[in-house]
Every structure is written in C-alpha cells, then in structure tokens.
Design an enzyme around this catalytic site. Structure first.
Site, PDB file in Angstrom:
ATOM      1  N   PRO A  19       0.843  -1.199   0.000  1.00 34.31           N
ATOM      2  CG  PRO A  19       0.051  -1.006   2.184  1.00 34.31           C
ATOM      3  CD  PRO A  19       0.776  -1.938   1.273  1.00 34.31           C
ATOM      4  CG  MET A  21      -0.312   7.056   2.068  1.00 34.10           C
ATOM      5  SD  MET A  21      -2.062   6.647   2.241  1.00 34.10           S
ATOM      6  CE  MET A  21      -2.806   8.285   2.201  1.00 34.10           C
ATOM      7  CB  CYS A 102       2.239   4.748   8.021  1.00 37.57           C
ATOM      8  SG  CYS A 102       2.367   6.383   7.251  1.00 37.57           S
ATOM      9  CG  ASN A 213       7.454  -3.891   2.579  1.00 40.10           C
ATOM     10  OD1 ASN A 213       7.260  -2.938   3.316  1.00 40.10           O
ATOM     11  ND2 ASN A 213       7.543  -3.751   1.277  1.00 40.10           N
ATOM     12  N   GLY A 214      10.493  -4.310   1.911  1.00 42.46           N
ATOM     13  CA  GLY A 214      11.555  -3.327   2.070  1.00 42.46           C
ATOM     14  C   GLY A 214      12.712  -3.515   1.110  1.00 42.46           C
ATOM     15  N   GLY A 215      12.860  -2.605   0.143  1.00 41.91           N
ATOM     16  CA  GLY A 215      14.031  -2.577  -0.719  1.00 41.91           C
ATOM     17  C   GLY A 215      14.129  -3.688  -1.744  1.00 41.91           C
ATOM     18  NE  ARG A 236      10.370   3.386  -1.840  1.00 37.10           N
ATOM     19  CZ  ARG A 236      11.514   3.711  -1.273  1.00 37.10           C
ATOM     20  NH1 ARG A 236      12.059   4.879  -1.545  1.00 37.10           N
ATOM     21  NH2 ARG A 236      12.098   2.887  -0.428  1.00 37.10           N
TER      22      ARG A 236
END
Length: 340
Positions: A19, A21, A102, A213-215, A236
């Site tokens: 997710p 924003m 977040c 999750n992450g990178g 991303r």
C-alpha cells in the site's frame, strides 16, 4: 463479488504490492493487475475516520478486476476498526490489513501507523475486534522496530502479543522507523535493512505466515527471499517498474506479456474513467514506468507527460494521443532492436 478464498489460490507463497499513499489508487491497481493475475493488491492506507465520516463509496470502491485485493486500514480505535472491517467484507474485499508501519507525523498524531508498535496490547485489542467482526482474514503490517525499541526481542514480543488473538499473518518491513529523527521519506531509505530479523522470526515462529517488505527490486531477490519467508511484498519498484510484476509471474509459470498488449487492454478503462470525469493525467501518471529499463522509456514518458497529454479532455483525442505515443515508442524499440 469474488469469494474471500481468492487469496488461497496462490500456491504456498504470497506476492503482493505494498500500500502506497497517492500511488496504489484504483487506476494503478487496474493497470498492475494486467501484468499478473496472482499478485495481491493493496489499497492505499485508508483511515477509519475517512471511511466513517468522509464517504464510504469514495474510499472503498474498486474495480472488480482488482481481486485479490486487500483494504489497509489506519486507526487505533478497536470499535471503529471493527466497523470498517465489516464494511470491507460487505464491499467484497478479500482481506483487511492494519497499518502499524507508516512513520508519517500526520498519522502519529492520530495514533496511527508505526507508533502503535509501542502499544502491542492495544494492537492486539484492535485485531481481536476486527477478527470478531468478519470472516475474511485480518493481517498486520509492521516495522521491525521504532525509536528506542529496535531489538529483535522487542519485535518478537509485539508479534507474539498480537498472535495470541489468532492473527497469523504478519507483513514485516525490514527497517526500523525513527519517528522522532527522520522524515517519512528518509524512513523508507535511511535505516538499514535487517532481512535477517524477518528470517529469524519465521524460523522461530514457523506456525505464522511471515511476509517480507523493504528494498526488494528484482525477480531474483524475490526468489531468494522466498527461501526464507512465506511471502514478498514489493513497494516502490512495482510502481516505477511495473513490468517486474510480469517477470514475477514466472513463479506461476506464466508467460511474459507484451507491453503494447497491456496498453491495448488499458485503453477501454482509460476511456471509461475519462467519461466518468477523471482527468487523463490522473490515469496516465500510473503507466509512465511501463518501459522502465528499456531504451524507449524516455520517449514513452515524454509522450504521456508532456504537451497535450495533460490537457486532452476529449476521450477520442486522448486515446488517439496514447496510441500515437505507443507507435512512436514501438518504432524506437524496433529501430534499436529491443524486444518489448
């Protein structure tokens, strides 16, 4: 609506798009689904207040094609979270997720997001109420730590406390969040990744479903992580380089789709959204990364984000403009002998 067992059809691992924003809107999610039918898509984080007082239709509506889809909620009031979870189930969502990751100042002030890691008992109460309200899965997305709570043992205590409610699925962002010292953007990059903490969590709690999750940016990295955990959530990179989702389809032995065929499938949706009143630029901003890492990527972005692409209000001309951008990009790729 698709039944809530949709998520059970993805073999013994889970691949999802995080997710984000302003990014994982329903327009992006429709686009992302065209690359891979099996990835799990998440909404942007939606606060309970926005749903209860800001118009449920606006925040909960999605395209039928987006399944399997998860609603991520932001909040800390157990009753409100339970109410919104029930609404999510009634709306046809396959799963509901609580945001405990977040780092934004805005959500901290409302006791939403990563700051809740300091209150595992409250999170457990929230998850229990949410589970009591629905039949669909309820999951948690969290960090490995925050501020002065940076140890593996503290994260494990958080997970164990929440798991006592019966929640068994945890999506772990493998970075701490420094809520007092870094901006939200810096919290996505500056704290070092500690993948080994997430691997250890899975090793020590094998009964839990642990996603990392992450990178994560490549298919090879995704494959590697799946040797240690149950699922991979991509952030991303899935937005800036959406074709990665097609490459990950190889996990299900899916054929790689043609980029131009994906846009052909997208055109009727774009026309429909424009007829509903959506500006062209609101939709096309999500497809700018289609040719990422190919020589024609810049040509494609320029054609869509410059000149008339932002100003066309007429549906027919807008579609024509996109088709012309496709033709120019295709000609460029052919000239440079690049497979699309």
């Amino acid at each position: 609506m698709i039944k809530s067992d949709t998520l059970e059809n993805t073999k013994d691992f889970r691949i999802s798009v995080a997710p984000m924003m302003d990014w994982t809107t329903k327009d992006y999610r429709f686009f992302a689904r065209l690359f891979n039918p099996n990835i799990i898509l998440y909404t942007e984080m939606v606060t309970t207040g926005a749903i209860l007082f800001g118009g449920a239709n606006r925040h909960l509506d999605y395209n039928h094609e987006e399944h399997p889809i998860v609603l991520q909620l932001g909040g800390s009031n157990p009753k409100d979270l339970a109410t919104c979870s029930k609404m999510a189930q009634d709306w046809g969502y396959d799963e509901v997720n609580l945001n405990v990751g977040c780092p934004s100042d805005r959500v901290q002030n409302n006791k939403i997001g990563a700051c809740l890691m300091a209150e595992p008992d409250l999170v457990a109460e929230c998850i229990a109420e949410m589970q009591n309200a629905v039949d669909i899965p309820v999951t948690v997305k969290h960090r490995i730590g925050i501020d002065d709570m940076q140890s593996y043992e503290e994260m494990l205590h958080f997970v164990d406390t929440v798991a006592k409610t019966g929640c068994h699925n945890f999506i772990v962002h493998a970075r701490i969040a420094l809520l007092q010292g870094l901006s939200p953007k810096e919290n996505r990059d500056v704290p070092p990744l500690r993948y080994e903490d997430v691997y250890r969590l899975k090793q020590e709690r094998p009964n839990l479903l642990i996603e990392i999750n992450g990178g994560i940016k490549t298919f090879a990295e995704t494959q590697y992580h799946l040797q240690h955990v149950d699922g991979v959530m991509i952030g991303r990179e899935a937005y800036h380089n959406p074709y990665l989702l097609a490459e990950i389809g190889q996990l299900w032995n899916l054929d790689l789709p043609d980029r131009f065929e994906i846009i052909d499938q997208m055109l009727p949706y774009i026309a429909q959204r424009m007829q509903e009143g959506a500006p062209l630029s609101i939709i096309t901003r999500h497809i700018l990364g289609l040719f990422q890492n190919l020589p024609g990527a810049r040509k494609w972005r320029q054609a869509l984000s410059g000149g008339n692409a932002k100003t066309f209000a007429d549906v027919e001309n807008a579609i024509l403009n996109i088709k012309e951008a496709m033709k120019r990009t295709e000609d460029y790729l052919i000239k440079h002998q690049v497979q699309s």
